[in-house]
Design a protein around this motif. Structure first.
Motif, PDB file in Angstrom:
ATOM      1  N   VAL A 137      24.869  27.554  32.882  1.00  0.00           N
ATOM      2  CA  VAL A 137      25.577  27.597  34.594  1.00  0.00           C
ATOM      3  C   VAL A 137      24.570  26.059  34.657  1.00  0.00           C
ATOM      4  O   VAL A 137      25.309  25.068  35.601  1.00  0.00           O
ATOM      5  CB  VAL A 137      25.877  28.367  35.604  1.00  0.00           C
ATOM      6  N   VAL A 138      23.208  26.234  35.293  1.00  0.00           N
ATOM      7  CA  VAL A 138      22.277  25.889  35.553  1.00  0.00           C
ATOM      8  C   VAL A 138      22.750  24.710  34.179  1.00  0.00           C
ATOM      9  O   VAL A 138      22.233  23.069  35.355  1.00  0.00           O
ATOM     10  CB  VAL A 138      21.304  26.242  35.441  1.00  0.00           C
ATOM     11  N   SER A 139      22.805  24.419  33.326  1.00  0.00           N
ATOM     12  CA  SER A 139      22.585  23.252  32.122  1.00  0.00           C
ATOM     13  C   SER A 139      24.041  21.959  32.655  1.00  0.00           C
ATOM     14  O   SER A 139      23.909  20.833  32.214  1.00  0.00           O
ATOM     15  CB  SER A 139      22.593  23.799  30.734  1.00  0.00           C
ATOM     16  N   LEU A 140      24.779  22.528  32.936  1.00  0.00           N
ATOM     17  CA  LEU A 140      26.130  22.197  33.615  1.00  0.00           C
ATOM     18  C   LEU A 140      26.097  21.155  34.429  1.00  0.00           C
ATOM     19  O   LEU A 140      26.433  20.252  34.800  1.00  0.00           O
ATOM     20  CB  LEU A 140      27.315  23.232  34.196  1.00  0.00           C
ATOM     21  N   GLY A 141      25.627  21.817  35.192  1.00  0.00           N
ATOM     22  CA  GLY A 141      25.204  20.334  36.201  1.00  0.00           C
ATOM     23  C   GLY A 141      25.996  19.830  37.305  1.00  0.00           C
ATOM     24  O   GLY A 141      26.334  19.394  38.100  1.00  0.00           O
ATOM     25  N   THR A 142      27.031  20.914  37.463  1.00  0.00           N
ATOM     26  CA  THR A 142      27.786  20.450  38.456  1.00  0.00           C
ATOM     27  C   THR A 142      28.131  21.126  39.804  1.00  0.00           C
ATOM     28  O   THR A 142      27.235  22.355  39.868  1.00  0.00           O
ATOM     29  CB  THR A 142      29.574  20.935  37.645  1.00  0.00           C
ATOM     30  N   THR A 143      28.837  20.426  41.003  1.00  0.00           N
ATOM     31  CA  THR A 143      27.894  20.525  41.875  1.00  0.00           C
ATOM     32  C   THR A 143      29.676  21.161  42.516  1.00  0.00           C
ATOM     33  O   THR A 143      30.099  21.773  43.742  1.00  0.00           O
ATOM     34  CB  THR A 143      27.679  20.110  42.868  1.00  0.00           C
ATOM     35  N   LYS A 144      30.861  21.123  41.637  1.00  0.00           N
ATOM     36  CA  LYS A 144      32.940  21.513  42.451  1.00  0.00           C
ATOM     37  C   LYS A 144      33.292  22.798  41.516  1.00  0.00           C
ATOM     38  O   LYS A 144      32.686  23.228  40.443  1.00  0.00           O
ATOM     39  CB  LYS A 144      33.544  20.415  41.352  1.00  0.00           C
ATOM     40  N   LEU A 145      33.710  23.955  41.671  1.00  0.00           N
ATOM     41  CA  LEU A 145      34.607  24.671  41.532  1.00  0.00           C
ATOM     42  C   LEU A 145      35.705  24.377  41.363  1.00  0.00           C
ATOM     43  O   LEU A 145      36.303  25.114  42.449  1.00  0.00           O
ATOM     44  CB  LEU A 145      33.604  26.078  42.206  1.00  0.00           C
ATOM     45  N   ASP A 146      36.239  24.766  40.497  1.00  0.00           N
ATOM     46  CA  ASP A 146      37.549  24.783  40.294  1.00  0.00           C
ATOM     47  C   ASP A 146      38.135  25.821  40.205  1.00  0.00           C
ATOM     48  O   ASP A 146      38.163  27.005  40.325  1.00  0.00           O
ATOM     49  CB  ASP A 146      38.273  23.347  39.108  1.00  0.00           C
TER      50      ASP A 146
END
Length: 402
Positions: free
Chosen positions: A327-336
């Motif tokens: 999860v940390v490696s994705l670097g995303t700040t959005k939750l679909d």
């Protein structure tokens, strides 16, 4: 080599690189120091300097190794605060309750095979008010970590979906949890919705309230009808907290829990009944996700330390750490967000199980697999019968039963 083995391999390489870089920095600093010493203290013995250099380098390397061990031990300490249960533990409880389930009859249909780049975790919100042994699965969601699309996806499953419960009989989706706990609910979703699930995480109402309170509450927008309804009913169990208002505000754990349980008032997106309720659940979880992003590392560590004892799971410590690292490696700040069944993919019916949703499984499962494992096509997201809905409630999902 699996993706998680690759992650571990990359982590080992990173640590080696850090260690090498640190060694080079130490050597450079020591060389500079030695050069300075040679100009001012020419009488020092060269062998003594070399021995001193090795001793200092060895000491720093030892400290570095100790730091790594401390991090590993801290991670192990946190993971040990979670409640772990095995399928055999749950089966024993089922046998004790006298429910007849053939646990070997669990592979009736093919499911999407395990994909190293996609992790699906079943999230169970348990309502445990009158039943002290096992409550009802008030909230059923699947959290997806997709490394290929770099997405985090939260999918709600309507608890009134009429399903075949493996080894048992046909019934509502949440019935599978009541008679067989997390393992049977997981298996039921796999068999009916044709997706692979890697494990489950369960929290009850008390845990949910604590999670929200530890974060300092969550920002939620209420309609006027929602606020008035919450203030005059017992969905907010503590009467002292029945003071919410219309508009955006910070809800504490008790208020947020009450909000997620409301079904008899239309939601902010116009949906009704259980459709509005599941949308409220996604809104709150998205608000929790946003609140977590605003916290500093030190504060998050403290919060995690307090919250982990409220979590029960059948996922191993090793896998949990791997999933968190991913999860940390994705670097995303959005939750679909997504909901099953989608608009126009079910109809309401009353049978021996009560009021149920008869699901168009071929259509639903295809769209679900596209959403979790790939990219939803334009035709499923742009027309009036949109399959996906967002945490803000702008969806084409119809309310009630068709």
């Amino acid at each position: 080599m699996s993706q998680y083995d690759k992650n571990n391999f990359q982590t080992d390489n990173l640590l080696k690189e850090i260690n090498d870089n640190l060694g080079r920095q130490i050597a450079n600093e020591l060389d500079k120091e030695n050069q300075s010493e040679e100009t001012t203290m020419e009488v020092l013995d060269s062998k003594k300097k070399k021995w001193s250099k090795k001793k200092i380098a060895g000491t720093v390397a030892g400290v570095f190794v100790a730091m790594i061990l401390c991090v590993a031990l801290a991670g192990n300490y946190f993971m040990n605060r979670i409640n772990y249960e095995s399928d055999s533990d749950v089966k024993a409880k089922v046998d004790k309750d006298g429910v007849a389930i053939d646990w070997d009859a669990s592979n009736a249909n093919d499911v999407v095979p395990c994909n190293d780049k996609v992790v699906n975790i079943l999230l169970i919100g348990e309502e445990k008010i009158h039943d002290t042994t096992r409550g009802r699965s008030d909230s059923i969601m699947v959290a997806t970590i997709n490394q290929e699309t770099k997405k985090l996806i939260l999918t709600s499953f309507m608890r009134d979906c009429y399903v075949m419960i493996p080894g048992y009989k046909e019934g509502k989706l949440n019935t599978s949890y009541n008679v067989g706990g997390g393992p049977l609910l997981l298996n039921t979703i796999e068999q009916n919705f044709q997706i692979h699930i890697d494990g489950y995480v369960r929290v009850d109402f008390e845990a949910f309230e604590t999670i929200v309170d530890k974060l300092g509450g969550v920002e939620i927008e209420l309609t006027d009808n929602e606020a008035r309804y919450l203030n005059r009913t017992n969905y907010i169990s503590d009467p002292n907290n029945r003071n919410v208002v219309a508009g955006v505000q910070t809800l504490n754990g008790n208020q947020a829990l009450g909000y997620t349980r409301v079904r008899k008032v239309a939601g902010i997106n116009g949906e009704h009944d259980d459709f509005a309720r599941t949308n409220r659940q996604r809104i709150v979880l998205n608000a929790i996700f946003e609140k977590y992003k605003s916290k500093g590392l030190v504060e998050l560590v403290g919060i995690a330390n307090d919250l982990l004892p409220y979590i029960t799971t059948n996922i191993s410590k090793t896998d949990l750490l791997s999933y968190l690292a991913t999860v940390v490696s994705l670097g995303t700040t959005k939750l679909d967000t997504f909901r099953v069944p989608m608009n126009n993919c079910y109809h309401g019916e009353k049978n021996s199980a009560g009021d149920v949703l008869i699901v168009d499984y071929p259509t639903v499962n295809q769209a679900l697999q596209e959403e979790l494992y790939g990219t939803v096509s334009a035709s499923t997201t742009t027309d009036s019968n949109s399959t996906a809905d967002t945490a803000t409630g702008n969806s084409g999902v119809q309310n009630g039963s068709n």
